[in-house]
Design an enzyme around this catalytic site. Structure first.
Site, short mmCIF file in Angstrom:
data_model
loop_
_atom_site.label_atom_id
_atom_site.label_comp_id
_atom_site.label_asym_id
_atom_site.label_seq_id
_atom_site.Cartn_x
_atom_site.Cartn_y
_atom_site.Cartn_z
N ASN A 1 0.66 -1.35 -0.08
CA ASN A 1 0.05 0.01 -0.18
C ASN A 1 0.88 1.35 -0.14
O ASN A 1 0.64 2.21 -0.71
CB ASN A 1 -0.94 -0.03 1.12
CG ASN A 1 -2.30 -0.04 0.99
OD1 ASN A 1 -2.72 -0.37 -0.19
ND2 ASN A 1 -3.08 -0.46 1.80
N HIS B 1 -3.14 2.82 -2.53
CA HIS B 1 -4.36 1.95 -2.37
C HIS B 1 -4.92 1.07 -3.28
O HIS B 1 -5.41 0.18 -3.02
CB HIS B 1 -5.17 2.92 -1.43
CG HIS B 1 -4.76 3.32 -0.26
ND1 HIS B 1 -4.41 2.77 0.91
CD2 HIS B 1 -3.99 4.63 0.26
CE1 HIS B 1 -4.27 3.06 1.89
NE2 HIS B 1 -3.72 4.49 1.50
N ASP C 1 -5.94 -2.78 -2.78
CA ASP C 1 -7.17 -3.17 -3.26
C ASP C 1 -7.14 -4.11 -4.25
O ASP C 1 -8.08 -5.20 -3.97
CB ASP C 1 -8.28 -2.05 -3.90
CG ASP C 1 -8.45 -0.98 -2.86
OD1 ASP C 1 -8.06 -1.14 -1.57
OD2 ASP C 1 -9.10 0.28 -2.97
N ASP D 1 -6.21 -6.81 5.75
CA ASP D 1 -5.52 -7.89 4.98
C ASP D 1 -5.81 -9.33 5.73
O ASP D 1 -4.90 -10.16 5.43
CB ASP D 1 -4.13 -7.72 4.79
CG ASP D 1 -3.13 -7.62 6.16
OD1 ASP D 1 -3.78 -7.35 7.15
OD2 ASP D 1 -2.00 -7.68 5.85
#
Length: 142
Positions: A73, A78, A82, A110
């Protein structure tokens, strides 16, 4: 008799509307119980299903935390994180597709979990190897 027909014809659309509304609400509630990013169950519905499954069957409980997720990340953004969540959820779904009665969830961030019924305990190593392979397979982010 005509008064009764008038009332029934007036109530028909209202009853039909409530039927459609009920269907819409059931779909919305089901969607609210699923993680929007992964499509997996969220914690509360997963815990209810897992609890019922564990009460009735011998099962494996699998917890997964993605290594290096924060670094992914922080380094790639992000959107990449994702995609890692989506890819991991898809891998989990694929690995459990033929495991009748299995339930999987994204617990948050996660973290993933699954409860998988085991007909025979000796199948556990194959299950875990399959899940490990599914989660460690590379994915492409563009």
């Amino acid at each position: 008799m005509t008064d009764l027909l008038t009332m029934v014809s007036a109530a028909g659309p209202l009853a039909g509307g409530w039927g459609v509304h009920g269907l819409w609400m059931r779909r919305r509630l089901s969607a609210a119980r699923r993680d929007p990013l992964s499509g997996l169950w969220t914690r509360a519905p997963f815990e209810r299903r897992a609890s019922r499954l564990l009460a009735r069957h011998h099962a494996a409980v699998v917890l997964v935390d993605l290594d290096g997720f924060k670094a992914l990340n922080d380094t790639f953004g992000h959107a990449a994180g994702d995609e890692a969540i989506r890819a991991s959820a898809a891998s989990l779904n694929d690995a459990l597709a033929e495991k009748r009665g299995a339930v999987a969830a994204r617990l948050g961030g996660d973290e993933f979990a699954a409860v998988v019924p085991l007909e025979e305990p000796f199948t556990l190593p194959w299950l875990l190897n399959g899940l490990h392979g599914a989660f460690t397979a590379p994915f492409t982010y563009r």
